[in-house]
Scaffold this active site. Sequence first.
Site, short mmCIF file in Angstrom:
data_model
loop_
_atom_site.label_atom_id
_atom_site.label_comp_id
_atom_site.label_asym_id
_atom_site.label_seq_id
_atom_site.Cartn_x
_atom_site.Cartn_y
_atom_site.Cartn_z
N ASN A 42 0.85 -1.18 0.00
CA ASN A 42 0.00 0.00 0.00
C ASN A 42 0.90 1.24 0.00
OD1 ASN A 42 -1.61 2.24 1.14
ND2 ASN A 42 -3.20 0.68 1.31
N HIS A 53 -3.43 0.71 -3.51
CA HIS A 53 -3.53 -0.37 -2.52
C HIS A 53 -2.47 -1.41 -2.88
CE1 HIS A 53 -7.91 0.24 -0.95
NE2 HIS A 53 -7.22 1.37 -0.95
N GLU A 55 -2.60 -4.62 -3.54
CA GLU A 55 -2.91 -5.49 -4.67
C GLU A 55 -2.75 -4.73 -5.99
OE1 GLU A 55 -5.57 -6.68 -1.16
OE2 GLU A 55 -4.82 -4.83 -2.05
N CYS A 85 -9.85 -3.42 -5.17
CA CYS A 85 -8.93 -4.51 -5.48
C CYS A 85 -9.69 -5.76 -5.92
CB CYS A 85 -8.04 -4.80 -4.29
SG CYS A 85 -6.99 -3.37 -3.88
N ASP A 145 -8.45 5.00 4.33
CA ASP A 145 -8.05 3.94 3.41
C ASP A 145 -9.20 2.99 3.10
OD1 ASP A 145 -5.71 2.86 1.93
OD2 ASP A 145 -6.17 1.07 3.08
#
Length: 148
Positions: A42, A53, A55, A85, A145
């Site tokens: 992240n 993020h 991923e 994601c 987030d």
Amino acid sequence: MQKKITLPRSAIEEAHTGLAAGGIPIGSILARDGEIIGRGHNQRIQQDSVIKHAEMDALEKTGRLRAIEYQECTLYTTLSPSPMCSGAIRLYGIRDVVIGENKTFQGDELLLRSEGISLTILNNSDCINLMNEFIQQPPEIWLEDIGR
């Protein structure tokens, strides 16, 4: 005998890399045939980004693949994937996702499962402890987030 599924240590290392750089401690690995082809963490805080993020970072660092190649991959992530994601997982046809933990945050797991995506949730104590410690320090960054 079924093979025991574990979270690669490199995913947790990515989470620690993000934390050490002032970010949120979430790491992700994309692997194909047991070989890591992309890794990320992240970086929303570090890059002032709305999409970085872990991923997404791992997918970006993997680079372009043909659709069939993504379908042969396993995505490992230290935390349950966010809706964004999960959308990328679905878009690229990744069929297997290994989640370090979903105690501190549960993403779109039901949606992923409804699409036939295999989820393995490990509830790894290292991942849980790392996130719990982070969430207690600057809760406003964590809430941002996860879109709250």
